[in-house]
Design a protein around this motif. Structure first.
Motif, PDB file in Angstrom:
ATOM      1  N   ALA A 175      63.745 122.255  -4.063  1.00  0.00           N
ATOM      2  CA  ALA A 175      63.893 120.806  -3.841  1.00  0.00           C
ATOM      3  C   ALA A 175      65.320 120.351  -4.137  1.00  0.00           C
ATOM      4  O   ALA A 175      65.885 119.520  -3.410  1.00  0.00           O
ATOM      5  CB  ALA A 175      62.896 120.051  -4.724  1.00  0.00           C
ATOM      6  N   ALA A 176      65.918 120.898  -5.208  1.00  0.00           N
ATOM      7  CA  ALA A 176      67.292 120.510  -5.564  1.00  0.00           C
ATOM      8  C   ALA A 176      68.268 120.929  -4.475  1.00  0.00           C
ATOM      9  O   ALA A 176      69.200 120.180  -4.134  1.00  0.00           O
ATOM     10  CB  ALA A 176      67.670 121.140  -6.900  1.00  0.00           C
ATOM     11  N   CYS A 177      68.072 122.133  -3.914  1.00  0.00           N
ATOM     12  CA  CYS A 177      68.961 122.596  -2.833  1.00  0.00           C
ATOM     13  C   CYS A 177      68.806 121.728  -1.588  1.00  0.00           C
ATOM     14  O   CYS A 177      69.794 121.354  -0.950  1.00  0.00           O
ATOM     15  CB  CYS A 177      68.651 124.059  -2.504  1.00  0.00           C
ATOM     16  N   ILE A 178      67.561 121.386  -1.252  1.00  0.00           N
ATOM     17  CA  ILE A 178      67.333 120.573  -0.047  1.00  0.00           C
ATOM     18  C   ILE A 178      67.925 119.177  -0.221  1.00  0.00           C
ATOM     19  O   ILE A 178      68.623 118.661   0.654  1.00  0.00           O
ATOM     20  CB  ILE A 178      65.825 120.482   0.261  1.00  0.00           C
ATOM     21  N   LEU A 179      67.668 118.557  -1.384  1.00  0.00           N
ATOM     22  CA  LEU A 179      68.130 117.177  -1.587  1.00  0.00           C
ATOM     23  C   LEU A 179      69.644 117.099  -1.800  1.00  0.00           C
ATOM     24  O   LEU A 179      70.293 116.164  -1.340  1.00  0.00           O
ATOM     25  CB  LEU A 179      67.401 116.567  -2.787  1.00  0.00           C
ATOM     26  N   GLY A 180      70.194 118.106  -2.494  1.00  0.00           N
ATOM     27  CA  GLY A 180      71.609 118.007  -2.854  1.00  0.00           C
ATOM     28  C   GLY A 180      72.570 118.692  -1.916  1.00  0.00           C
ATOM     29  O   GLY A 180      73.752 118.326  -1.879  1.00  0.00           O
ATOM     30  N   LEU A 181      72.074 119.659  -1.129  1.00  0.00           N
ATOM     31  CA  LEU A 181      73.021 120.477  -0.360  1.00  0.00           C
ATOM     32  C   LEU A 181      72.800 120.464   1.149  1.00  0.00           C
ATOM     33  O   LEU A 181      73.662 120.923   1.887  1.00  0.00           O
ATOM     34  CB  LEU A 181      72.955 121.939  -0.852  1.00  0.00           C
ATOM     35  N   VAL A 183      71.604 118.953   5.111  1.00  0.00           N
ATOM     36  CA  VAL A 183      71.720 117.769   5.991  1.00  0.00           C
ATOM     37  C   VAL A 183      70.493 116.864   5.809  1.00  0.00           C
ATOM     38  O   VAL A 183      70.614 115.635   5.820  1.00  0.00           O
ATOM     39  CB  VAL A 183      71.831 118.235   7.464  1.00  0.00           C
ATOM     40  N   PHE A 184      69.331 117.488   5.628  1.00  0.00           N
ATOM     41  CA  PHE A 184      68.109 116.709   5.411  1.00  0.00           C
ATOM     42  C   PHE A 184      68.236 115.837   4.155  1.00  0.00           C
ATOM     43  O   PHE A 184      67.831 114.672   4.145  1.00  0.00           O
ATOM     44  CB  PHE A 184      66.916 117.656   5.274  1.00  0.00           C
ATOM     45  N   GLY A 185      68.816 116.407   3.102  1.00  0.00           N
ATOM     46  CA  GLY A 185      69.003 115.641   1.868  1.00  0.00           C
ATOM     47  C   GLY A 185      69.949 114.474   2.075  1.00  0.00           C
ATOM     48  O   GLY A 185      69.691 113.354   1.594  1.00  0.00           O
ATOM     49  N   ARG A 186      71.048 114.720   2.811  1.00  0.00           N
ATOM     50  CA  ARG A 186      71.991 113.619   3.071  1.00  0.00           C
ATOM     51  C   ARG A 186      71.329 112.534   3.920  1.00  0.00           C
ATOM     52  O   ARG A 186      71.589 111.338   3.731  1.00  0.00           O
ATOM     53  CB  ARG A 186      73.242 114.171   3.770  1.00  0.00           C
ATOM     54  N   SER A 187      70.475 112.928   4.841  1.00  0.00           N
ATOM     55  CA  SER A 187      69.746 111.937   5.642  1.00  0.00           C
ATOM     56  C   SER A 187      68.806 111.121   4.755  1.00  0.00           C
ATOM     57  O   SER A 187      68.652 109.909   4.937  1.00  0.00           O
ATOM     58  CB  SER A 187      68.935 112.652   6.734  1.00  0.00           C
ATOM     59  N   THR A 188      68.190 111.786   3.773  1.00  0.00           N
ATOM     60  CA  THR A 188      67.284 111.092   2.856  1.00  0.00           C
ATOM     61  C   THR A 188      68.032 110.018   2.068  1.00  0.00           C
ATOM     62  O   THR A 188      67.570 108.872   1.944  1.00  0.00           O
ATOM     63  CB  THR A 188      66.649 112.115   1.883  1.00  0.00           C
ATOM     64  N   TYR A 189      69.210 110.363   1.540  1.00  0.00           N
ATOM     65  CA  TYR A 189      70.014 109.378   0.813  1.00  0.00           C
ATOM     66  C   TYR A 189      70.466 108.242   1.740  1.00  0.00           C
ATOM     67  O   TYR A 189      70.464 107.071   1.349  1.00  0.00           O
ATOM     68  CB  TYR A 189      71.251 110.046   0.202  1.00  0.00           C
ATOM     69  N   ARG A 261      69.515 106.657  -4.408  1.00  0.00           N
ATOM     70  CA  ARG A 261      70.072 107.334  -5.588  1.00  0.00           C
ATOM     71  C   ARG A 261      68.975 108.110  -6.309  1.00  0.00           C
ATOM     72  O   ARG A 261      67.854 107.601  -6.440  1.00  0.00           O
ATOM     73  CB  ARG A 261      70.697 106.316  -6.538  1.00  0.00           C
ATOM     74  N   GLY A 262      69.324 109.321  -6.778  1.00  0.00           N
ATOM     75  CA  GLY A 262      68.356 110.125  -7.522  1.00  0.00           C
ATOM     76  C   GLY A 262      68.644 111.597  -7.372  1.00  0.00           C
ATOM     77  O   GLY A 262      69.262 112.019  -6.384  1.00  0.00           O
ATOM     78  N   THR A 263      68.233 112.385  -8.361  1.00  0.00           N
ATOM     79  CA  THR A 263      68.447 113.834  -8.317  1.00  0.00           C
ATOM     80  C   THR A 263      67.196 114.544  -8.849  1.00  0.00           C
ATOM     81  O   THR A 263      66.415 113.974  -9.617  1.00  0.00           O
ATOM     82  CB  THR A 263      69.641 114.254  -9.195  1.00  0.00           C
ATOM     83  N   ILE A 264      67.049 115.797  -8.443  1.00  0.00           N
ATOM     84  CA  ILE A 264      65.947 116.618  -8.956  1.00  0.00           C
ATOM     85  C   ILE A 264      66.181 116.948 -10.429  1.00  0.00           C
ATOM     86  O   ILE A 264      65.228 117.006 -11.223  1.00  0.00           O
ATOM     87  CB  ILE A 264      65.824 117.909  -8.128  1.00  0.00           C
ATOM     88  N   MET A 265      67.448 117.149 -10.820  1.00  0.00           N
ATOM     89  CA  MET A 265      67.749 117.408 -12.233  1.00  0.00           C
ATOM     90  C   MET A 265      67.279 116.238 -13.102  1.00  0.00           C
ATOM     91  O   MET A 265      66.690 116.430 -14.177  1.00  0.00           O
ATOM     92  CB  MET A 265      69.258 117.628 -12.403  1.00  0.00           C
ATOM     93  N   GLY A 266      67.539 115.008 -12.643  1.00  0.00           N
ATOM     94  CA  GLY A 266      67.091 113.838 -13.389  1.00  0.00           C
ATOM     95  C   GLY A 266      65.581 113.801 -13.515  1.00  0.00           C
ATOM     96  O   GLY A 266      65.024 113.515 -14.588  1.00  0.00           O
ATOM     97  N   THR A 267      64.891 114.115 -12.423  1.00  0.00           N
ATOM     98  CA  THR A 267      63.422 114.124 -12.456  1.00  0.00           C
ATOM     99  C   THR A 267      62.908 115.182 -13.439  1.00  0.00           C
ATOM    100  O   THR A 267      61.962 114.928 -14.203  1.00  0.00           O
ATOM    101  CB  THR A 267      62.869 114.406 -11.049  1.00  0.00           C
ATOM    102  N   ALA A 268      63.528 116.363 -13.433  1.00  0.00           N
ATOM    103  CA  ALA A 268      63.108 117.426 -14.361  1.00  0.00           C
ATOM    104  C   ALA A 268      63.309 116.986 -15.810  1.00  0.00           C
ATOM    105  O   ALA A 268      62.433 117.212 -16.667  1.00  0.00           O
ATOM    106  CB  ALA A 268      63.895 118.705 -14.071  1.00  0.00           C
TER     107      ALA A 268
END
Length: 322
Positions: A175-181, A183-189, A261-268
């Protein structure tokens, strides 16, 4: 590296609070900071953790998914019914249960994108729908007697660590790789920051949202399978209230409820802090409502600190420039 910016990040503030909380709770109880207790708490937070990972994507888009707890209930009861009542092999029943959870999430996504129903209203309605289906299908009966190989998912260990914790770690990294790295993650933001601008930029907003809500349903279904394996029974009330725990962990982790705004690290970190408080307060003798009140206070304190630190930093910078 900009150390000042790093120290002012919400994740840094949360990590410091978590360290302070662990130090305080370990001094309050000798049983808190033991290996057995840590592994047991990691095992207990896996199901909500899986849901929280997908919920991070949902909330980053500016949405919400209140139906995940009910999806856990309906998937759990269908897993038992398909295996014991219908007579399907258990591996096939698991695959179908995961597919049904994904379908529940897909329905949420279609209602939100095709019929333009606000996520809060849409998933509040499906929360009631899926819970009603679970109770109707189960008829207040539970399913027991699962084979030993199935119980490995919720009770087994690999290299001394519970199997479901390995699953949670793998899911968190993915999830961290998808959201942070990606194109799908950038689209989500981009969708969470400004949906109209995202549409004009050529981002497939509706398709992205449908995929995210479908993934939310899949994670809830996976959590249901692991939970059934851990408790060795199936009931229709499984997952009740888990949506609030997942949302609390995500918001505690710094994901903006308004999106963008948000990160998987923050959620963990939010999930770990919430579970540590629950366990530490229980060992300290606090129960029920007291625990909920103190966790709510911790949530408010963390959010206030996260907003206050950058504000004070900005004021100090302006004074230096004046």
């Amino acid at each position: 590296m900009n150390w000042r910016a790093l120290l002012l990040r919400h994740e840094t503030v949360l990590a410091l609070l978590l360290a302070a909380g662990l130090a305080f709770l370990s001094s309050a109880s000798d049983r808190f900071l033991t290996l057995d207790n840590i592994l047991n708490q990691a095992r207990l937070m896996t199901e909500v953790g899986l849901i929280a990972l997908a919920m991070t994507f949902v909330i980053v888009t500016g949405g919400i998914d209140l139906s995940v707890g009910s999806i856990v209930g309906v998937v759990a009861i269908l897993l038992g019914v398909l295996w014991q009542n219908v007579g399907l092999p258990l591996p096939l029943a698991i695959v179908l249960a995961l597919a049904i959870g994904t379908l529940c999430g897909l329905v949420n996504g279609l209602i939100i994108t095709r019929f333009k129903v606000p996520p809060l209203i849409a998933t509040l309605a499906t929360l009631a729908l899926y819970r009603g289906l679970a109770e109707g299908i189960s008829q207040a009966r539970s399913v027991r007697g699962y084979p030993d190989w199935f119980l490995v998912f919720g009770q087994g260990q690999m290299m001394g660590i519970p199997v479901q914790v390995w699953l949670l770690i793998a899911a968190a990294i993915l999830a961290a790789c998808i959201l942070g790295l990606s194109v799908f993650g950038r689209s989500t933001y981009a969708i969470g920051s400004n949906e109209i601008a995202a549409r004009f930029s050529g981002i497939a907003v509706d398709r992205t949202k449908i995929l995210i809500y479908s993934a939310s349903g899949l994670c809830a279904a996976l959590a249901a399978v692991i939970f059934v394996s851990r408790v060795t029974t199936t009931r229709s009330d499984m997952g009740s209230g888990w949506e609030l725990d997942a949302i609390t962990a995500v918001v505690l982790g710094g994901t903006s409820i308004f999106g963008g705004r948000g990160t998987i690290m923050g959620t963990a970190l939010g999930l770990a802090l919430m579970q540590a408080l629950k366990n530490g307060l229980l060992l300290k003798g606090y129960k029920g409502d007291s625990t909920i009140i103190l966790i709510g206070a911790a949530l408010i304190l963390t959010v206030l600190l996260s907003n206050l630190v950058p504000m004070l930093s900005g004021l100090a910078a302006r004074r230096q420039q004046a």
